[in-house]
Design an enzyme around this catalytic site. Sequence first.
Site, PDB file in Angstrom:
ATOM      1  N   GLY A  28      89.913 187.617  21.123  1.00 21.56           N
ATOM      2  CA  GLY A  28      88.822 187.154  20.575  1.00 21.56           C
ATOM      3  C   GLY A  28      87.745 188.099  20.596  1.00 21.56           C
ATOM      4  N   GLY A  30      84.122 186.829  20.390  1.00 19.92           N
ATOM      5  CA  GLY A  30      83.097 185.960  20.576  1.00 19.92           C
ATOM      6  C   GLY A  30      82.546 186.363  21.942  1.00 19.92           C
ATOM      7  CG  PHE A  31      79.252 184.371  23.577  1.00 23.75           C
ATOM      8  CD1 PHE A  31      77.878 185.197  23.533  1.00 23.75           C
ATOM      9  CD2 PHE A  31      79.070 183.220  22.653  1.00 23.75           C
ATOM     10  CE1 PHE A  31      76.711 184.783  22.713  1.00 23.75           C
ATOM     11  CE2 PHE A  31      77.886 182.843  21.855  1.00 23.75           C
ATOM     12  CZ  PHE A  31      76.879 183.774  22.034  1.00 23.75           C
ATOM     13  N   GLY A  32      82.964 185.641  25.375  1.00 21.88           N
ATOM     14  CA  GLY A  32      84.013 186.074  26.316  1.00 21.88           C
ATOM     15  C   GLY A  32      84.302 187.470  25.797  1.00 21.88           C
ATOM     16  CB  VAL A  96      96.556 186.099  18.880  1.00 23.71           C
ATOM     17  CG1 VAL A  96      97.363 185.688  19.923  1.00 23.71           C
ATOM     18  CG2 VAL A  96      95.556 187.396  19.101  1.00 23.71           C
ATOM     19  CD  GLU A 192      70.019 173.460  18.706  1.00 26.77           C
ATOM     20  OE1 GLU A 192      69.404 174.066  19.737  1.00 26.77           O
ATOM     21  OE2 GLU A 192      71.052 174.036  18.417  1.00 26.77           O
ATOM     22  CG  ASP A 330      83.596 177.248  24.347  1.00 27.01           C
ATOM     23  OD1 ASP A 330      82.871 177.342  25.192  1.00 27.01           O
ATOM     24  OD2 ASP A 330      83.442 177.086  23.311  1.00 27.01           O
ATOM     25  CB  ALA A 341      76.842 181.510  25.317  1.00 21.56           C
ATOM     26  CD  GLN A 342      74.707 183.641  30.365  1.00 28.49           C
ATOM     27  OE1 GLN A 342      75.299 183.963  31.371  1.00 28.49           O
ATOM     28  NE2 GLN A 342      73.807 184.408  29.675  1.00 28.49           N
TER      29      GLN A 342
END
Length: 496
Positions: A28, A30-32, A96, A192, A330, A341-342
């Site tokens: 991945g 993404g954030f992680g 993957v 949003e 996630d 995200a954090q």
Amino acid sequence: MAAGDTQPDLPDRVIVPRSDRHQVVVIGSGFGGLFGTKQLKDADVDVTMIAKTTHHLFQPLLYQVATGILSEGEIAPPTREVLANQKNAQVLLGEVTDIDLENRLVTSHVLGRELVTPYDSLIVAAGAGQSYFGNDHFAEFAPGMKSIDDALELRGRIFGAFEMAELGASRGENVDHLLTFVVVGAGPTGVEMAGQIAELAHRTLTRDFRAISTRHARVILVDAAPQVLPPFGHKLGKWTQEKLEKLGVEVMLGALVSQVDERGLTVKYKDGSEERIDAIAKVWAAGVQANKLGKTLSEQTGAPLDRAGRISVNPDLTLPGYPEVFVVGDMISLDNLPGVAQVAIQGAKYAAKEIEGRLQGKPAQPPFKYFDKGSMAIISRFRAVAMVGKLRVTGILAWLMWLVVHLFYITGFKNRVTAVMHWFVSFIGKGRSERTSTEQQIFARVALQRLARGATDLVSEPGEFDEAQRRAELEEVAAEEARLSDENKRGVKVGG
Ligand SMILES: Cc1cc2nc3c(=O)[nH]c(=O)nc-3n(C[C@H](O)[C@H](O)[C@H](O)COP(=O)(O)OP(=O)(O)OC[C@H]3O[C@@H](n4cnc5c(N)ncnc54)[C@H](O)[C@@H]3O)c2cc1C
């Protein structure tokens, strides 16, 4: 190569050669994935990041791409460029499809090319996809918001609906269904999105059309739960609902979407009554399903999956029986941690530190502890809600906090500069810098669905849809999220 042609002969299975150094594979970007890889910058390891997109995606701003504020490049820089100076990191494109825990191998595919990558340590950060709660056929008519493809397709559908309304009105036709926009899901993304479409209709586009008045467009936010923004607690939820309504958004709560088709959708209320809404442009922001790699890992370890497909991990984010495998973000179910995200960033950094520490012979870190830096959601320009610890902030102050935080986390200096320019255009002025969409983007999903595995991750596993059960689950989740926020218990160790 034309569609349908066979692939040229390629070796079936290629195993990536490895050096003598400790091999870390990260799944991945993404954030992680990105923050885990970066954390290993100075470690004595080789890092191979395998991801199915070539970019790192800043998902919190997807709605701004969908509504023409930002360009896709601003929120999705190439991962390769971001990691260009990290000499111990290699980036490989690939989806993957299998993780072999016994033999420590990760198998990935791109266009028929299979690659097998060995690892000594593994960080799995493959995130989550959209869930239609078993109603996958809704996806064709109500795209979700998880990828750049989704955002660009939605951009095409939203601006396209106004175009078709202008055309229809010029021909003397009824265009109400083209000027009705429905957003399903009143969480942060739905709020949003609804707020932005309302601003588009009531502020940005008012001078651009001749046969229609965009001010008359209906924007409807639908949710089966009894409140808006459950993760922000009851008070902020109520405040947000009032502001949305002031903006012209119709908020329909307790309304479970039971049917979606090309021309509209049907909602069902608790008393069994139904309402049909004719709307061409629909957005699905309702459900999340963890990546199906969680299932692969669960089958091999016995670690249970929760309702959203998230895997239970040990307190140090490893899998039972496999201390060399970390799962973050996630995909995990641990201590009520929210899907934000954090959680992914801090979890990935923790995993990377643990890998480096073990190589240096250091003792294990204490269990992973999430530090909640707060949450925020935008309603419209100059209006937002924010939650930092026990502090609850609304209005322009929350909006300014949002601006600063997002500017800080957007990846890359040049993206920050252009994002500020685009925000200036949209929030101070009335414009939208990124309204362009192409025919291919608008029809992207249909084209993708013709490809084997093309759009599979955009939707959940098919399943039985029990309306009453689904409604009860959604109400329960919303009540629990609101309770955790009201009592400041998000991410707090269960039973501790
Ligand atoms: C529209 C939207 C708005 C959001 N707003 C906020 C917000 O305001 N604040 C906040 O904190 N959080 C927000 N979130 C949530 C936040 O973005 C996620 O919690 C975060 O991205 C999780 O990070 P992750 O690394 O677990 O997964 P992701 O960031 O989703 O990364 C997953 C990565 O895995 C890759 N991948 C997936 N499957 C495979 C595979 N089989 N093989 C290879 N690669 C794979 C993907 O391409 C991607 O690179 C939002 C999410 C969405 C969708």
